[in-house]
Design an enzyme around this catalytic site. Sequence first.
Site, PDB file in Angstrom:
ATOM      1  N   GLU A   1       8.827  -4.429  10.626  1.00 53.61           N
ATOM      2  CA  GLU A   1       9.272  -3.168  10.387  1.00 53.61           C
ATOM      3  C   GLU A   1       9.955  -2.226  11.415  1.00 53.61           C
ATOM      4  O   GLU A   1       9.393  -2.050  12.322  1.00 53.61           O
ATOM      5  CB  GLU A   1       8.100  -2.325   9.443  1.00 53.61           C
ATOM      6  CG  GLU A   1       8.733  -1.041   8.761  1.00 53.61           C
ATOM      7  CD  GLU A   1       7.602  -0.554   7.805  1.00 53.61           C
ATOM      8  OE1 GLU A   1       6.666  -0.998   7.466  1.00 53.61           O
ATOM      9  OE2 GLU A   1       7.987   0.671   7.485  1.00 53.61           O
TER      10      GLU A   1
ATOM     11  N   ASP B   1       0.924  -1.148   0.069  1.00 51.68           N
ATOM     12  CA  ASP B   1       0.167   0.043   0.075  1.00 51.68           C
ATOM     13  C   ASP B   1       0.958   1.153  -0.170  1.00 51.68           C
ATOM     14  O   ASP B   1       0.419   2.200  -0.046  1.00 51.68           O
ATOM     15  CB  ASP B   1      -1.155   0.026   1.299  1.00 51.68           C
ATOM     16  CG  ASP B   1      -0.278   0.048   2.526  1.00 51.68           C
ATOM     17  OD1 ASP B   1       0.967  -0.089   2.482  1.00 51.68           O
ATOM     18  OD2 ASP B   1      -1.104  -0.133   3.460  1.00 51.68           O
ATOM     19  N   SER B   2       2.377   1.029   0.166  1.00 54.95           N
ATOM     20  CA  SER B   2       3.241   2.105  -0.089  1.00 54.95           C
ATOM     21  C   SER B   2       2.921   2.789  -1.751  1.00 54.95           C
ATOM     22  O   SER B   2       3.586   3.751  -1.908  1.00 54.95           O
ATOM     23  CB  SER B   2       4.590   1.689  -0.009  1.00 54.95           C
ATOM     24  OG  SER B   2       4.921   0.398  -1.051  1.00 54.95           O
TER      25      SER B   2
ATOM     26  N   LYS C   1      -1.458  -9.218   2.650  1.00 58.19           N
ATOM     27  CA  LYS C   1      -0.707  -8.963   3.947  1.00 58.19           C
ATOM     28  C   LYS C   1      -1.704  -8.012   4.783  1.00 58.19           C
ATOM     29  O   LYS C   1      -2.410  -7.029   4.168  1.00 58.19           O
ATOM     30  CB  LYS C   1       0.485  -8.295   3.438  1.00 58.19           C
ATOM     31  CG  LYS C   1       1.340  -7.568   4.629  1.00 58.19           C
ATOM     32  CD  LYS C   1       2.615  -7.237   4.274  1.00 58.19           C
ATOM     33  CE  LYS C   1       2.957  -6.069   3.787  1.00 58.19           C
ATOM     34  NZ  LYS C   1       2.527  -4.769   4.711  1.00 58.19           N
TER      35      LYS C   1
ATOM     36  N   ASP D   1      -1.077  -5.978  -0.028  1.00 61.12           N
ATOM     37  CA  ASP D   1      -1.499  -5.375   0.890  1.00 61.12           C
ATOM     38  C   ASP D   1      -3.079  -5.199   1.058  1.00 61.12           C
ATOM     39  O   ASP D   1      -3.643  -4.668   0.259  1.00 61.12           O
ATOM     40  CB  ASP D   1      -0.825  -4.062   1.154  1.00 61.12           C
ATOM     41  CG  ASP D   1       0.356  -3.971   2.098  1.00 61.12           C
ATOM     42  OD1 ASP D   1       0.070  -4.800   3.086  1.00 61.12           O
ATOM     43  OD2 ASP D   1       1.410  -3.186   1.593  1.00 61.12           O
TER      44      ASP D   1
ATOM     45  N   GLU E   1      -1.885  -5.494   8.530  1.00 63.29           N
ATOM     46  CA  GLU E   1      -0.979  -4.970   9.724  1.00 63.29           C
ATOM     47  C   GLU E   1      -1.498  -5.138  10.984  1.00 63.29           C
ATOM     48  O   GLU E   1      -2.805  -4.798  11.199  1.00 63.29           O
ATOM     49  CB  GLU E   1      -0.693  -3.413   9.479  1.00 63.29           C
ATOM     50  CG  GLU E   1      -0.009  -3.073   8.222  1.00 63.29           C
ATOM     51  CD  GLU E   1       0.366  -1.573   8.236  1.00 63.29           C
ATOM     52  OE1 GLU E   1      -0.089  -0.792   8.878  1.00 63.29           O
ATOM     53  OE2 GLU E   1       0.692  -1.309   6.940  1.00 63.29           O
TER      54      GLU E   1
END
Length: 277
Positions: free
Chosen positions: A195, A53-54, A126, A96, A128
């Site tokens: 991270e 999602d970067s 993915k 993501d 978080e």
Amino acid sequence: MNQPSGNKLPHVTTRRMLDMKERGEKIAMLTGYDYTMARILDRSGVDAILVGDSASNVFAGHNTTLPITVDEMIYHAKAVVRGAQAETSRAMVIVDMPFMSYQLSPEDAVRNAGKIMKEHECDAVKMEGGKVIAEAVKRITDIGIPVMGHLGLMPQSIYKYGSYKVRAMEEEEARQLMEDAKIIEEAGAFAIVLEKIPSKLAGEVSRSLTIPTIGIGAGSECDGQVLVINDMLGLSTDFRPRFVRRYADLSTVIEQAVKSYVEDVRSNSFPSEDESY
Ligand code: KIV
């Protein structure tokens, strides 16, 4: 027209990632957001391409990863899957789940993970978070969708942290992270991104899990590494944290090429006779 390559290789699967950890083989992952780059990444031998999602930062120019939507992630994922499939098809493609696509309820998380998996042939999603998303991770893996976890600095929580500084420096946060990693493994995740946490802690987490850890700014004791492709190629010039190793300076290369082109057009030296019909 895009030409597919005929050299197909065995696809990297979640099983293969676990085997790599058992054998002590490091996993090399990079982010990718488009077809052309995915072709280059796959034929260069990366084990996995993360449609991060970067993309919200490096592709769309937002300050954070929060604005990107499920449909925008699917757009990037489709292009990446097509790119990898056009080459050796070896790289695993992980997508993501964007902010607010899995936090509302496990049902919502399953629906969105299903949509992401159904609209193209990626391998995994993915997410978080630790304990708070464990039920969603379990429900998603139970229906057959592999999940990669993400702990430590979680960019979707940036407004809670207030800065991008190293996480889990304090004992309490480090203890919580160790516990969350175990919980996410037990919920069914096949790997976890760590991270921006201290190397020592990342090593301890990696040794305590049977699933691989993929580090970014988390030192060399993780089972694999990931970097944002734009950072490692030197395409982003304004983001230089110490964990990014620059393997190229493409920003300068592109700038010089574009300047030469502009000069050639203005001086009428492009196109030449050979470049004309
Ligand atoms: O979105 C992303 O690029 C990521 C990596 C930093 C792991 O999550």
